[in-house]
Design a protein around this motif. Structure first.
Motif, PDB file in Angstrom:
ATOM      1  N   GLU A   1      27.258 -27.713 -26.398  1.00  0.00           N
ATOM      2  CA  GLU A   1      28.262 -28.233 -25.473  1.00  0.00           C
ATOM      3  C   GLU A   1      28.780 -27.170 -24.510  1.00  0.00           C
ATOM      4  N   GLN A   2      28.847 -25.908 -24.962  1.00  0.00           N
ATOM      5  CA  GLN A   2      29.433 -24.883 -24.091  1.00  0.00           C
ATOM      6  C   GLN A   2      28.568 -24.581 -22.870  1.00  0.00           C
ATOM      7  N   PHE A   3      27.298 -24.963 -22.925  1.00  0.00           N
ATOM      8  CA  PHE A   3      26.415 -24.744 -21.774  1.00  0.00           C
ATOM      9  C   PHE A   3      26.482 -25.957 -20.844  1.00  0.00           C
ATOM     10  N   ARG A   4      27.664 -26.162 -20.279  1.00  0.00           N
ATOM     11  CA  ARG A   4      27.898 -27.368 -19.473  1.00  0.00           C
ATOM     12  C   ARG A   4      26.983 -27.419 -18.261  1.00  0.00           C
ATOM     13  N   ARG A   5      26.836 -26.280 -17.565  1.00  0.00           N
ATOM     14  CA  ARG A   5      25.986 -26.253 -16.379  1.00  0.00           C
ATOM     15  C   ARG A   5      24.548 -26.599 -16.739  1.00  0.00           C
ATOM     16  N   ASN A   6      24.031 -26.054 -17.843  1.00  0.00           N
ATOM     17  CA  ASN A   6      22.662 -26.344 -18.255  1.00  0.00           C
ATOM     18  C   ASN A   6      22.491 -27.805 -18.654  1.00  0.00           C
TER      19      ASN A   6
ATOM     20  N   GLU B   1      30.230 -36.345 -13.485  1.00  0.00           N
ATOM     21  CA  GLU B   1      31.227 -36.360 -14.557  1.00  0.00           C
ATOM     22  C   GLU B   1      31.146 -35.082 -15.405  1.00  0.00           C
ATOM     23  N   LEU B   2      29.922 -34.635 -15.669  1.00  0.00           N
ATOM     24  CA  LEU B   2      29.754 -33.426 -16.473  1.00  0.00           C
ATOM     25  C   LEU B   2      30.372 -32.204 -15.797  1.00  0.00           C
ATOM     26  N   MET B   3      30.314 -32.154 -14.464  1.00  0.00           N
ATOM     27  CA  MET B   3      30.820 -30.999 -13.722  1.00  0.00           C
ATOM     28  C   MET B   3      32.223 -31.240 -13.167  1.00  0.00           C
ATOM     29  N   ALA B   4      32.896 -32.274 -13.612  1.00  0.00           N
ATOM     30  CA  ALA B   4      34.234 -32.586 -13.114  1.00  0.00           C
ATOM     31  C   ALA B   4      35.176 -31.407 -13.329  1.00  0.00           C
ATOM     32  N   GLY B   5      35.943 -31.103 -12.300  1.00  0.00           N
ATOM     33  CA  GLY B   5      36.908 -30.004 -12.382  1.00  0.00           C
ATOM     34  C   GLY B   5      36.382 -28.689 -11.863  1.00  0.00           C
ATOM     35  N   SER B   6      35.092 -28.605 -11.572  1.00  0.00           N
ATOM     36  CA  SER B   6      34.497 -27.370 -11.045  1.00  0.00           C
ATOM     37  C   SER B   6      33.609 -27.711  -9.860  1.00  0.00           C
ATOM     38  N   PRO B   7      33.546 -26.828  -8.869  1.00  0.00           N
ATOM     39  CA  PRO B   7      32.590 -27.038  -7.776  1.00  0.00           C
ATOM     40  C   PRO B   7      31.163 -27.058  -8.317  1.00  0.00           C
TER      41      PRO B   7
END
Length: 287
Positions: free
Chosen positions: A206-211, A241-247
């Protein structure tokens, strides 16, 4: 590295890494033994490679190339084969971004020849997997499959719990499976690529959100290439949705752009394609 795992490459991460490199290099000017100086060069090389990776993930190719050259020089000064392998891995990715697929294969092969790949099969596995992607982009199906096999064999020999740098934490069975999905889709095996993407997403931590977001975008492409337009658009939308909150990092924006181009080519008149296009443009303007 934790910031990179969640948000991806951006200017703040690059600045922080370059600051660390500058700090390490400034200490080489102090009275120190050659062994300590060599270690400081190694630390500076690793920081610089991190800055280069950040620029690469942000798709700032010229800046990434300059930083990779500096990192390779510092790795030589520090006699650090791990950073050398890291740099060649990044060079392969940069060559792919530039459409220089022969150079990507050459960089993957250079990564395979570094000393660390002989010591630790995990690094060898990554180098073979990166080479496989280069072969697939050149349309060399046999070489791509052969390199994937070498990557899998090497991974099977890698020992868990070995001390390794934090940047390598992303790589393992899940990431190799995600890279396999890329290769399979590019050589025309989209159904197998979809299965591999599902398998990867079931095990990427889970911590590898970007991947996870990148693997999700690859899943959407595999579904689209099978003409499953509705499901592909739903999958691609979940990236936002996965990248919500970050560019959204530049590399991911480019991948979503590839998805959109394939979408309007394969289903230009589909309602779901127009709706996804509207969502894409909205998210792009916010990123």
């Amino acid at each position: 590295m934790a910031l990179d795992d969640t948000r991806g490459g951006h200017e703040g991460l690059e600045r922080a890494a370059l600051s660390g490199a500058e700090d390490a290099l400034s200490k080489t000017k102090l009275m120190a033994t050659q062994r300590i100086r060599q270690r400081l060069f190694s630390v500076a090389a690793d920081y610089t490679a991190t800055a280069a990776w950040s620029a690469l993930d942000a798709r700032q190719g010229d800046r990434a190339a300059a930083l990779l050259g500096k990192a390779l020089y510092l790795a030589g000064m520090g006699q650090d084969p791990i950073v050398e392998m890291r740099v060649w891995n990044s060079y392969a990715m940069l060559a792919h971004q530039r459409g220089e697929h022969s150079e990507a294969v050459d960089s993957g092969l250079a990564a395979q020849t570094t000393a660390v790949t002989r010591r630790d099969p995990l690094f060898a596995s990554l180098a073979h997997a990166r080479t496989a992607i280069g072969h697939s982009n050149l349309g060399d199906r046999q070489a791509a499959i052969r390199s994937l096999g070498h990557a899998q064999d090497a991974l099977g020999k890698a020992k868990e719990g070995e001390p390794r740098p934090s940047w390598m934490a992303f790589y393992g069975t899940a990431e190799l499976t995600a890279m396999r999905a890329i290769v399979l889709d590019r050589i025309g095996k989209s159904a197998e690529a979809e299965a591999a993407s599902h398998l990867a997403l079931g095990s990427i931590p889970e911590q590898f959100r970007r991947n996870r977001a990148l693997a999700t975008a690859r899943l959407a492409l595999a579904q689209l290439h099978q003409r499953d337009v509705d499901q592909a658009c739903a999958t691609a939308s979940s990236v936002f949705e996965l990248m919500a909150g970050s560019p959204i990092p530049g590399r991911m924006r480019s991948l979503l752009g590839d998805y959109y181009r394939d979408l309007i080519t394969l289903a230009p008149d589909a309602v779901v394609a127009r709706e996804w296009g509207d969502r894409f443009r909205t998210e792009w303007s916010r990123a």
